[in-house]
Design an enzyme around this catalytic site. Structure first.
Site, PDB file in Angstrom:
ATOM      1  N   ARG A   1      27.307  62.024  54.565  1.00  0.00           N
ATOM      2  CA  ARG A   1      27.601  62.165  53.137  1.00  0.00           C
ATOM      3  C   ARG A   1      28.950  61.573  52.728  1.00  0.00           C
ATOM      4  NH1 ARG A   1      24.879  66.850  54.575  1.00  0.00           N
ATOM      5  NH2 ARG A   1      22.861  67.071  53.522  1.00  0.00           N
TER       6      ARG A   1
ATOM      7  N   LYS B   1      30.864  48.872  44.241  1.00  0.00           N
ATOM      8  CA  LYS B   1      29.408  48.793  44.172  1.00  0.00           C
ATOM      9  C   LYS B   1      28.887  48.350  45.537  1.00  0.00           C
ATOM     10  CE  LYS B   1      27.474  46.947  40.471  1.00  0.00           C
ATOM     11  NZ  LYS B   1      27.251  46.087  39.280  1.00  0.00           N
TER      12      LYS B   1
ATOM     13  N   GLU C   1      31.837  32.683  40.956  1.00  0.00           N
ATOM     14  CA  GLU C   1      32.288  33.997  40.506  1.00  0.00           C
ATOM     15  C   GLU C   1      33.703  33.929  39.929  1.00  0.00           C
ATOM     16  OE1 GLU C   1      30.623  36.739  40.228  1.00  0.00           O
ATOM     17  OE2 GLU C   1      28.940  36.671  41.623  1.00  0.00           O
TER      18      GLU C   1
ATOM     19  N   LYS D   1      38.747  42.049  37.137  1.00  0.00           N
ATOM     20  CA  LYS D   1      37.767  43.029  37.608  1.00  0.00           C
ATOM     21  C   LYS D   1      38.366  44.424  37.685  1.00  0.00           C
ATOM     22  CE  LYS D   1      34.028  43.967  40.733  1.00  0.00           C
ATOM     23  NZ  LYS D   1      33.093  43.434  41.737  1.00  0.00           N
TER      24      LYS D   1
ATOM     25  N   GLU E   1      29.775  51.858  35.666  1.00  0.00           N
ATOM     26  CA  GLU E   1      28.960  50.880  34.946  1.00  0.00           C
ATOM     27  C   GLU E   1      28.082  51.530  33.871  1.00  0.00           C
ATOM     28  OE1 GLU E   1      26.941  46.659  36.100  1.00  0.00           O
ATOM     29  OE2 GLU E   1      26.213  48.381  37.194  1.00  0.00           O
TER      30      GLU E   1
ATOM     31  N   ARG F   1      31.594  47.654  32.082  1.00  0.00           N
ATOM     32  CA  ARG F   1      31.503  47.028  33.409  1.00  0.00           C
ATOM     33  C   ARG F   1      30.309  46.084  33.522  1.00  0.00           C
ATOM     34  NH1 ARG F   1      32.552  49.606  39.452  1.00  0.00           N
ATOM     35  NH2 ARG F   1      31.960  47.715  40.569  1.00  0.00           N
TER      36      ARG F   1
ATOM     37  N   ASN G   1      28.399  41.247  35.003  1.00  0.00           N
ATOM     38  CA  ASN G   1      27.109  40.687  35.386  1.00  0.00           C
ATOM     39  C   ASN G   1      26.746  39.432  34.597  1.00  0.00           C
ATOM     40  OD1 ASN G   1      26.250  42.595  37.441  1.00  0.00           O
ATOM     41  ND2 ASN G   1      26.152  44.088  35.780  1.00  0.00           N
TER      42      ASN G   1
ATOM     43  N   HIS H   1      24.113  37.103  35.904  1.00  0.00           N
ATOM     44  CA  HIS H   1      23.437  37.753  37.019  1.00  0.00           C
ATOM     45  C   HIS H   1      21.986  38.131  36.732  1.00  0.00           C
ATOM     46  CE1 HIS H   1      27.428  37.791  38.658  1.00  0.00           C
ATOM     47  NE2 HIS H   1      27.081  38.490  39.709  1.00  0.00           N
TER      48      HIS H   1
ATOM     49  N   HIS I   1      19.735  36.789  39.379  1.00  0.00           N
ATOM     50  CA  HIS I   1      18.981  37.678  40.267  1.00  0.00           C
ATOM     51  C   HIS I   1      17.486  37.378  40.203  1.00  0.00           C
ATOM     52  CE1 HIS I   1      22.261  41.043  40.434  1.00  0.00           C
ATOM     53  NE2 HIS I   1      22.568  39.985  41.150  1.00  0.00           N
TER      54      HIS I   1
ATOM     55  N   HIS J   1      23.960  33.366  46.403  1.00  0.00           N
ATOM     56  CA  HIS J   1      24.166  34.209  45.225  1.00  0.00           C
ATOM     57  C   HIS J   1      24.988  33.487  44.158  1.00  0.00           C
ATOM     58  CE1 HIS J   1      24.837  37.698  42.734  1.00  0.00           C
ATOM     59  NE2 HIS J   1      26.143  37.586  42.889  1.00  0.00           N
TER      60      HIS J   1
END
Length: 365
Positions: free
Chosen positions: A120, A142, A184, A226, A236, A240, A244, A247, A251, A264
């Site tokens: 955990r 993330k 990026e 960032k 997010e 935030r 993206n 993206h 994606h 990517h």
């Protein structure tokens, strides 16, 4: 040049980012961020021969363990993360263990996810070794893995204890990986920082040739943008999502064509051009500014055309399960003006369809 530092300010989860050459050899930097005696270094088959022994030498005062994973976006899966869990259990690691991600974004995402989940939650440190991971994926917490139906759809928020961006590691990057990371960097100039975008227009070839001053400046400026956005919206729920940019389209390309066909950053470059093109159709930016974005990507050999293999329906299908879909309504990151990104769900559907059908974005036909 010596190293620079900046801080991601998240109250008790705040952490530093160190940027500069030869950080792997500076053992005194690592020690304050390792909580117990045992350390598991997670790396891959490409990075391990280059940097694993150097890192182990710097951490020789700790009980070190290592796992070397296969390299590639196609291995960013639950099955691969399970290898990390199995190793941790077999080697009797505890909640006091610190995980260290030594590699690019795939290694960082999987190590962070494992750290968030094992018993955990255990501490972890990011040592990103690609431009993309140094300016983007190592910062912000993330973590996660891909599913065959969608990219990064399984994961958790888990902030690292520290990030060490050793700029010397970029010297062993293939040119294609270097270009993908720069995509990026350009993103950060387009979200909120027009002065940074102008700097990139003047200095992108110096960045591409790994001039140390240009590299440190680009990494620091990207991380500053960032960090500021993450400070405002760690989980997010709002602003935030601007990170993206490109993206949702990108994606869809990665998922449709198989992880690894496009890197990517390459998919994000195409996706950013698509977002820019739709913003032109929406009347928010000029076609001339749109061409500036294309030209910047092309200077570092990034793709800017939509894949010929993909049809409109392919995009629609994959974009419909994007994380930015809320109550069945697609949200896209577009421009309200140059270098000012916005979250939009009010774009014209027909203009989106035209964008998805377009292959070459250098014309408005």
């Amino acid at each position: 040049m010596t190293y620079q530092t900046l801080n991601v300010d998240l109250a008790e989860r705040s952490y530093p980012i160190f940027i500069g050459p030869d950080l792997l050899n500076k053992s005194e930097l690592f020690t304050p961020y390792i909580s117990g005696k045992k350390v598991l270094i997670v790396t891959n088959q490409t990075v391990a021969p280059l940097y694993l022994e150097r890192l182990k030498s710097s951490l020789s005062s700790f009980e070190l363990d290592e796992i070397i994973l296969p390299d590639g976006e196609q291995y960013k899966t639950l099955d691969t993360v399970n290898l990390i869990f199995t190793h941790l259990l077999e080697k009797k690691h505890s909640r006091k263990t610190t995980l260290i991600a030594l590699g690019g974004g795939v290694i960082g995402d999987m190590t962070g996810f494992a750290a968030a989940s094992f018993q955990r939650g255990v501490d972890f440190i990011q040592i990103p070794t690609t431009v993309l991971s140094q300016v983007d994926s190592s910062v912000g917490g993330k973590t996660g893995v891909n599913h065959k139906l969608g990219k990064n759809m399984i994961g958790a928020f888990k902030q690292p204890k520290a990030v060490f961006a050793d700029t010397n590691t970029l010297k062993t990057l293939p040119n294609r990986e270097l270009s993908a990371g720069i995509a990026e960097v350009v993103k950060y100039g387009l979200i909120t920082d027009y002065l940074f975008f102008e700097w990139l227009e003047k200095n992108i070839l110096e960045l591409y040739s790994l001039d140390e001053r240009a590299v440190q400046y680009a990494i620091k400026q990207s991380c500053l943008v960032k960090a500021d956005i993450v400070n405002q919206d760690e989980m997010e729920s709002g602003v935030r999502a601007l990170l993206n940019l490109g993206h949702t389209f990108g994606h869809a390309i990665e998922t449709s064509l198989g992880y690894g066909k496009y890197l990517h950053g390459e998919a994000v470059a195409i996706g950013t051009v698509m977002a820019s093109y739709l913003s032109v159709l929406e009347g928010n930016i000029s076609f001339e500014d749109h061409l500036r974005i294309i030209n910047l990507f092309e200077k570092v050999n990034l793709p800017v055309d939509s894949p010929v293999e993909m049809q409109v329906d392919d995009f629609v299908e994959k974009m419909s399960i994007d994380k930015k879909v809320v109550d069945g309504k697609l949200r896209l990151i577009l421009f309200s003006k140059m270098s000012q990104a916005i979250i939009s769900d009010t774009f014209d559907h027909e203009k989106l369809m035209k964008t998805l059908a377009t292959k070459n974005f250098r014309n408005l036909d």
